[in-house]
Design a protein around this motif. Structure first.
Motif, PDB file in Angstrom:
ATOM      1  N   LEU A   1       0.578  -1.111   0.444  1.00 46.18           N
ATOM      2  CA  LEU A   1      -0.035   0.203   0.050  1.00 46.18           C
ATOM      3  C   LEU A   1       0.981   1.514  -0.355  1.00 46.18           C
ATOM      4  O   LEU A   1       0.373   2.232  -0.844  1.00 46.18           O
ATOM      5  N   ASP A   2       1.907   1.363   1.190  1.00 53.98           N
ATOM      6  CA  ASP A   2       2.998   2.448   0.588  1.00 53.98           C
ATOM      7  C   ASP A   2       3.499   2.420  -0.500  1.00 53.98           C
ATOM      8  O   ASP A   2       3.575   3.659  -1.095  1.00 53.98           O
TER       9      ASP A   2
ATOM     10  N   GLN B   1       2.226   2.111  -3.469  1.00 53.80           N
ATOM     11  CA  GLN B   1       1.031   2.046  -4.268  1.00 53.80           C
ATOM     12  C   GLN B   1       0.691   3.508  -4.089  1.00 53.80           C
ATOM     13  O   GLN B   1       0.811   4.513  -4.665  1.00 53.80           O
ATOM     14  N   ILE B   2       1.201   4.619  -2.632  1.00 49.50           N
ATOM     15  CA  ILE B   2       0.839   6.037  -2.717  1.00 49.50           C
ATOM     16  C   ILE B   2       2.143   6.803  -3.128  1.00 49.50           C
ATOM     17  O   ILE B   2       2.049   8.249  -3.795  1.00 49.50           O
TER      18      ILE B   2
ATOM     19  N   ALA C   1       1.782   6.434  -6.782  1.00 49.19           N
ATOM     20  CA  ALA C   1       0.485   7.282  -7.286  1.00 49.19           C
ATOM     21  C   ALA C   1       0.811   8.974  -7.337  1.00 49.19           C
ATOM     22  O   ALA C   1       0.747   9.546  -7.842  1.00 49.19           O
ATOM     23  N   LYS C   2       1.342   9.259  -6.102  1.00 46.18           N
ATOM     24  CA  LYS C   2       2.075  10.756  -5.654  1.00 46.18           C
ATOM     25  C   LYS C   2       2.695  10.847  -6.679  1.00 46.18           C
ATOM     26  O   LYS C   2       2.827  12.303  -7.442  1.00 46.18           O
TER      27      LYS C   2
END
Length: 148
Positions: A15-16, A18-19, A22-23
């Motif tokens: 998840l980290d 993917q974040i 995305a950023k």
């Protein structure tokens, strides 16, 4: 801790990651795509005016835009941008548009754009009639070549 990703579980590390990804995509989009800093309806000219971050202005008549053609001036005044400046919204009209699409001349769905194109093709003028007559004197529209 694990988070649901529709039907699969993903780890906190994924998840980290993917974040972070995305950023990075958002930062790249901000650098390469048009972003707005303001939007307004100009009642005098009857144009939607969008001021872009690069200093350019983009304007268009609401009659070109799906969902705005029959809107009142009050409805068109009720316009706002999202925080990133990537889209414009008319709450009363339930209309939302991407700035990149508007700048590219995309004023609605494919079906809406097709209707706009048909209306333009149906327009008549003396110049269009003369061009058609001149083309007819030359034998009309050239036949399409068969591609094999």
């Amino acid at each position: 801790m694990q988070f649901k990703n529709w039907n699969n579980l993903i780890s906190e590390e994924e998840l980290d990651a993917q974040i972070v990804s995305a950023k990075a995509v958002a930062q790249e989009s901000d650098a390469t795509e048009p972003r707005a800093i303001s939007v307004r309806f100009d009642r005098l000219s009857r144009l939607i005016v969008i001021s872009l971050k690069n200093g350019a202005f983009f304007s268009f008549p609401p009659t070109l835009v799906q969902g705005l053609a029959e809107a009142t001036a009050e409805d068109l005044d009720d316009v706002w941008l999202d925080a990133s400046g990537s889209s414009v919204h008319w709450e009363r009209l339930d209309a939302d548009f991407d700035i990149t699409g508007l700048v590219a001349g995309i004023f609605g769905t494919k079906a809406w754009m097709s209707q706009l194109g048909c209306k333009g093709g149906q327009a008549t003028s003396e110049a269009k009639a003369k061009a058609s007559r001149d083309n007819g004197k030359k034998g009309g529209r050239p036949k399409k070549l068969l591609q094999i």
